[in-house]
Design a protein around this motif. Structure first.
Motif, PDB file in Angstrom:
ATOM      1  N   ASP A   1      -0.268   9.016   2.595  1.00 53.00           N
ATOM      2  CA  ASP A   1       0.589   7.707   3.396  1.00 53.00           C
ATOM      3  C   ASP A   1      -0.253   6.231   3.855  1.00 53.00           C
ATOM      4  O   ASP A   1       0.049   5.047   3.296  1.00 53.00           O
ATOM      5  CB  ASP A   1      -0.744   7.855   4.787  1.00 53.00           C
ATOM      6  CG  ASP A   1      -0.139   9.300   5.498  1.00 53.00           C
ATOM      7  OD1 ASP A   1       1.462   9.435   5.056  1.00 53.00           O
ATOM      8  OD2 ASP A   1      -0.377   9.794   6.381  1.00 53.00           O
ATOM      9  N   ALA A   2      -1.655   6.255   2.771  1.00 58.36           N
ATOM     10  CA  ALA A   2      -2.483   4.645   2.091  1.00 58.36           C
ATOM     11  C   ALA A   2      -1.748   4.097   1.199  1.00 58.36           C
ATOM     12  O   ALA A   2      -1.358   3.187   1.497  1.00 58.36           O
ATOM     13  CB  ALA A   2      -4.022   5.309   1.893  1.00 58.36           C
ATOM     14  N   GLY A   3      -1.298   5.230   0.080  1.00 54.55           N
ATOM     15  CA  GLY A   3      -0.563   4.922  -0.842  1.00 54.55           C
ATOM     16  C   GLY A   3       0.903   4.087  -0.439  1.00 54.55           C
ATOM     17  O   GLY A   3       1.430   2.960  -0.530  1.00 54.55           O
ATOM     18  N   ARG A   4       1.772   4.643   0.520  1.00 50.52           N
ATOM     19  CA  ARG A   4       3.293   4.021   0.554  1.00 50.52           C
ATOM     20  C   ARG A   4       2.732   2.864   2.047  1.00 50.52           C
ATOM     21  O   ARG A   4       3.463   1.630   1.682  1.00 50.52           O
ATOM     22  CB  ARG A   4       3.795   4.944   1.818  1.00 50.52           C
ATOM     23  CG  ARG A   4       4.554   5.811   1.151  1.00 50.52           C
ATOM     24  CD  ARG A   4       5.218   6.634   2.582  1.00 50.52           C
ATOM     25  NE  ARG A   4       5.319   7.726   3.215  1.00 50.52           N
ATOM     26  CZ  ARG A   4       5.190   8.772   3.314  1.00 50.52           C
ATOM     27  NH1 ARG A   4       4.496   9.348   1.856  1.00 50.52           N
ATOM     28  NH2 ARG A   4       3.695   9.306   4.431  1.00 50.52           N
ATOM     29  N   ALA A   5       1.557   2.648   2.850  1.00 52.80           N
ATOM     30  CA  ALA A   5       1.315   1.412   3.454  1.00 52.80           C
ATOM     31  C   ALA A   5       0.992   0.205   2.450  1.00 52.80           C
ATOM     32  O   ALA A   5       1.376  -0.901   2.466  1.00 52.80           O
ATOM     33  CB  ALA A   5       0.001   1.416   4.050  1.00 52.80           C
ATOM     34  N   VAL A   6       0.001   0.587   1.253  1.00 55.26           N
ATOM     35  CA  VAL A   6       0.309  -0.718   0.103  1.00 55.26           C
ATOM     36  C   VAL A   6       1.507  -1.218  -0.685  1.00 55.26           C
ATOM     37  O   VAL A   6       1.680  -2.562  -1.340  1.00 55.26           O
ATOM     38  CB  VAL A   6      -1.200  -0.123  -0.593  1.00 55.26           C
ATOM     39  CG1 VAL A   6      -1.032  -1.123  -1.940  1.00 55.26           C
ATOM     40  CG2 VAL A   6      -2.114  -0.250   0.209  1.00 55.26           C
TER      41      VAL A   6
ATOM     42  N   LEU B   1       5.649   5.704  -7.972  1.00 52.74           N
ATOM     43  CA  LEU B   1       5.155   6.007  -6.578  1.00 52.74           C
ATOM     44  C   LEU B   1       6.428   6.874  -5.881  1.00 52.74           C
ATOM     45  O   LEU B   1       5.696   7.160  -4.861  1.00 52.74           O
ATOM     46  CB  LEU B   1       5.533   4.530  -5.896  1.00 52.74           C
ATOM     47  CG  LEU B   1       4.791   3.433  -6.258  1.00 52.74           C
ATOM     48  CD1 LEU B   1       4.758   1.883  -6.300  1.00 52.74           C
ATOM     49  CD2 LEU B   1       3.478   3.599  -6.542  1.00 52.74           C
ATOM     50  N   GLY B   2       7.683   7.022  -6.120  1.00 52.73           N
ATOM     51  CA  GLY B   2       8.023   7.927  -5.462  1.00 52.73           C
ATOM     52  C   GLY B   2       7.799   9.807  -6.079  1.00 52.73           C
ATOM     53  O   GLY B   2       7.799   9.870  -4.180  1.00 52.73           O
ATOM     54  N   GLY B   3       7.634   9.553  -6.224  1.00 51.36           N
ATOM     55  CA  GLY B   3       6.860  10.995  -6.642  1.00 51.36           C
ATOM     56  C   GLY B   3       5.314  11.221  -6.154  1.00 51.36           C
ATOM     57  O   GLY B   3       4.763  12.409  -5.078  1.00 51.36           O
ATOM     58  N   LEU B   4       4.427  10.702  -6.286  1.00 52.73           N
ATOM     59  CA  LEU B   4       2.455  10.464  -5.771  1.00 52.73           C
ATOM     60  C   LEU B   4       2.564  10.329  -3.978  1.00 52.73           C
ATOM     61  O   LEU B   4       2.782  11.183  -3.496  1.00 52.73           O
ATOM     62  CB  LEU B   4       2.249   8.858  -6.633  1.00 52.73           C
ATOM     63  CG  LEU B   4       2.322   9.651  -7.705  1.00 52.73           C
ATOM     64  CD1 LEU B   4       1.320   7.853  -8.550  1.00 52.73           C
ATOM     65  CD2 LEU B   4       1.111  10.410  -8.261  1.00 52.73           C
TER      66      LEU B   4
END
Ligand code: BDP
Length: 738
Positions: free
Chosen positions: A61-66, A90-93
């Motif tokens: 979630d945090a990654g998607r926000a960035v 990023l898609g995988g993670l």
């Protein structure tokens, strides 16, 4: 009724069947959904450290926000590769690839590019001047009032490196906010050396055949070449020497240059230049000349024409790697010329095209010297300052040959006018082949942090290699690759870490082995500290364990003849003394070790006076190098209080115990690591323990015939007589140079 009944029965039956069909359908559907996921989860190591498996929800979630959206160009092949890697990673993670955007109209846009390729970055006007042509920055900032992250560089390849840095942070579960990363490589030429033959045999290779499928090239470009390029780019490796240093001249024929050209095309977008090992006698073998004398005008013309031909096919060709006058290879000395004459001739042919020569210092002549360790220094130091500007002299980390432990090579610091590049061995020729878990970064770091004292204290090998000590701009580091056709690339899961660590240390020779191990483990296995901590601990002690069970206290070169598998301290006779074990350990009734002090071969004199004084005195030499530099009595008192013989036996056993402890640690990780990789590592550790025990037992059985002393209390006698260990033969051990 009957019909009705039948009908009813039939109806009931039909409903039952329908229910069952539905149940089966649901099951099949579930399997259909689950199976690919399960298959995807099954791991065999093929994805290396670029696995990009989904992160835990909070981190995702945090990654998607960035990085909710991505602004990245794809006009050039490198740009396309960068964008594709970011989308894949990023898609995988994060469980879904970011949307593509061209504008900063919301929070959470990741911008990747150069001022030339990205309008957003052009407008931002960041100061990128110190980044050079491979550096990058990764920074969290606000653009037009929105929170954004930029990956910026002066070149496309810098952006790709920055993208991999960002992905590493994401994958290893680190925070992606408040970023302010600035990286530039400290070494210019960061290359793998493949010891791969054209028949796909890999000399000292333990991971299958060569990944280069020469026969099918250039028509078939195996997708593995692209993954190879991605993996290398992810750690900043920017070149690869495709063929063995013991090379055939065939590599330079038009037929093979066409194949190299095809490979260069695949590797180029990822910043990898292609280099070739050149056989010094090629003008004779494929050029029809009578001589390869470097001062002969026809020979010089031949190499110039060859260089022109190569650059027509591969405009960004990197240059040549040469093993000359070493172990039977041809070279300038065959014509009474020097290494400088040979290197400079090739350098002259490459210079107009911007190519370089990497001339190896791993030489020892036909005449047996009083000490092989002194040869390279004696042959090269007189030519300091005589090499052309585009020549690097490539020096192994130690003066003998990639042993589990060697003191740093005395050439480092001794040729101030010549750029010296480091050659490390990634493949574990002398550290247990593919099965032994030996993380090599501590060994690399030990060599790099060694202080040559060339210009006073602090003149580390790393500063020789990165050029800062003498102000050289041309700098390099080479790693003898451990890559082959095996699914897991390197022959074992943990050997991937050595490829990874080599790249990181080539980028920054001052980097820290433990930090690199943490990054690798997080990406390769898990970000869970309950997994990371024990694995990193295992790795960090693993190389010392190999030293202990194979060659403790400065012993060296005690392996099986030819194939180098297993213990054979009794090897003697044969073509030359310095290819035997007895030449190196010199055990006798009085003691053991090679006297390289002033009373012996005086190899210590090749070091700067401060180092020579330390190594040359039995009272001050560090214990790890004791028997490298001194012949020491069996009853010599060690720092532990034990006598030398007892200490030797103790260290052998300590190495075996460490392997046993790694097995326990690994067993405790069952369930936290996918079953397939867990089982493979467990099996390999079992092999390692057996072989460590074999090294200990065989070595003790043999050296006891000299020391004539009992084993210290509590130490077990070898289970077999010495003759048993001596009788073992391994005619088909892998990697033997045939
Ligand atoms: C030794 C290897 C041999 C290599 C040689 C080299 O045993 O196969 O050809 O080094 O570096 O360690 O040239």
């Amino acid at each position: 009724m009957a019909i009705g009944q039948y009908g009813q029965v039939a109806g009931v039956a039909a409903r039952g069947v329908a229910r069952r069909v539905r149940a089966v359908a649901v099951l099949l559907l579930a399997l259909w959904v689950w199976l690919p996921a399960a298959t995807a989860r099954a791991e065999d190591g093929h994805d290396l450290w670029l696995r990009y498996r989904a992160l835990p929800a909070a981190q995702a979630d945090a990654g998607r926000a960035v990085a909710a959206a991505l602004a990245a160009p794809d006009a050039s092949p490198t740009q396309a590769a960068t964008r594709e890697e970011l989308l894949r990673g990023l898609g995988g993670l994060f469980g879904g690839a970011p949307a593509m955007t061209a504008r900063i109209d919301r929070d959470g846009v990741l911008v990747a590019g150069t001022p030339a390729s990205s309008p957003v970055l052009a407008k931002l006007g960041l100061d990128l001047s110190a980044l050079g042509d491979e550096g990058y920055l990764v920074r969290s900032l606000r653009i037009d009032g929105h929170a954004a992250t930029v990956i910026a560089a002066n070149s496309d390849i810098g952006v790709l490196y920055g993208a991999f840095h960002f992905l590493r942070l994401a994958q290893s579960g680190q925070s992606l906010s408040g970023l302010d990363v600035r990286e530039t490589p400290k070494v210019k030429v960061r290359v793998l050396n493949h010891w791969d033959n054209l028949d796909r045999y890999v000399e000292r290779g333990y991971a299958g055949q060569s990944i280069w499928d020469w026969h099918k090239l250039p028509g078939w470009l195996d997708p593995r070449y692209t993954d190879y390029a991605r993996a290398n780019a992810s750690i900043g490796i920017n070149g690869t020497v495709l063929n063995n240093v013991n090379t055939s001249a065939q590599m330079l024929t038009p037929q093979y240059l066409e194949k190299a050209r095809a490979l260069a095309g695949v590797l180029r977008p990822y910043g990898l230049k292609v280099y070739l090992s050149a056989r010094f006698s090629a003008p004779i073998e494929i050029g029809g000349l009578q001589t390869a004398d470097p001062l002969d005008p026809a020979v010089r013309r031949w190499w110039q024409a060859k260089a022109d031909e190569i650059y027509r096919a591969i405009p960004d060709f990197g240059g040549f790697l040469v093993k000359a006058n070493s172990e039977g290879q041809p070279g300038p000395q065959d014509y009474g010329r020097s290494h400088a004459d040979g290197a400079n001739m090739l350098a002259e042919a490459l210079a107009p095209h911007g190519g370089i020569v990497m001339w190896r210092a791993f030489v020892y002549s036909h005449e047996e010297p009083d000490d092989r360790a002194k040869q390279a220094y004696s042959e090269f130091v007189p030519y300091d300052g005589r090499f052309a500007a585009n020549v690097l002299v490539q020096v192994k980390n130690g003066a003998i040959d990639f042993q589990p432990r060697e003191p740093f090579h005395p050439l480092f610091g001794a040729m101030p006018k010549t750029p010296l590049m480091m050659e490390f061995q990634i493949t574990k020729e002398y550290l247990g082949f593919a099965t032994h878990l030996a993380y090599l970064a501590p060994m690399y770091q030990e060599a790099l942090q060694a202080d040559t004292h060339a210009r006073g204290p602090g003149s580390t090998v790393a500063r020789v290699v990165d050029g800062s000590l003498e102000g050289h701009a041309l700098t390099g580091m080479a790693g003898v690759a451990n890559i082959g056709s095996d699914r897991n690339w390197s022959g074992s899961q943990f050997d991937q870490a050595n490829w990874y660590a080599f790249g990181r240390l080539a980028w920054d020779p001052h980097a820290d082995a433990a930090q690199i191990a943490r990054d690798w483990t997080r990406m390769t296995f898990s970000t869970d500290p309950a997994v990371v901590t024990p694995i990193v601990d295992m790795m960090m002690g693993s190389r010392e364990a190999v030293v202990d069970y194979m060659t403790p206290l400065g012993l060296h070169h005690l392996m099986g003849r030819g194939h180098h598998y297993g213990p054979a301290p009794w090897v003697e006779g044969g073509p030359r003394a310095d290819w035997t074990s007895v030449y190196y350990h010199r055990a006798d009734a009085r003691g053991i070790g090679f006297d390289r002090s002033a009373s012996g071969s005086n190899a210590v004199a090749q070091y700067a006076p401060a180092v020579a004084a330390q190594f040359g005195d039995i009272a001050t030499v560090p214990e790890p190098f004791l028997l490298w530099f001194h012949h020491v009595p069996w009853d010599h008192r060690m720092a532990s209080g034990r006598i030398l013989w007892d200490e030797l036996v103790h260290r052998y056993g300590r190495g075996v115990d460490y392997v046993a402890s790694m097995r326990r640690t690994w067993a405790g990780l069952a369930g936290r690591i996918d079953a397939e990789r867990h089982a493979e590592v467990a099996a390999f550790l079992a092999i390692q323990e057996q072989e460590a025990q074999w090294w200990r037992d065989a070595s003790i059985a043999y050296f006891q015939t000299f020391s004539k002393r009992p084993l210290p209390k509590g130490e077990k006698l070898p289970p077999h007589p010495l003759a048993y260990y001596q009788s073992l033969q391994f005619p088909f051990a892998p990697g033997d140079g045939k």
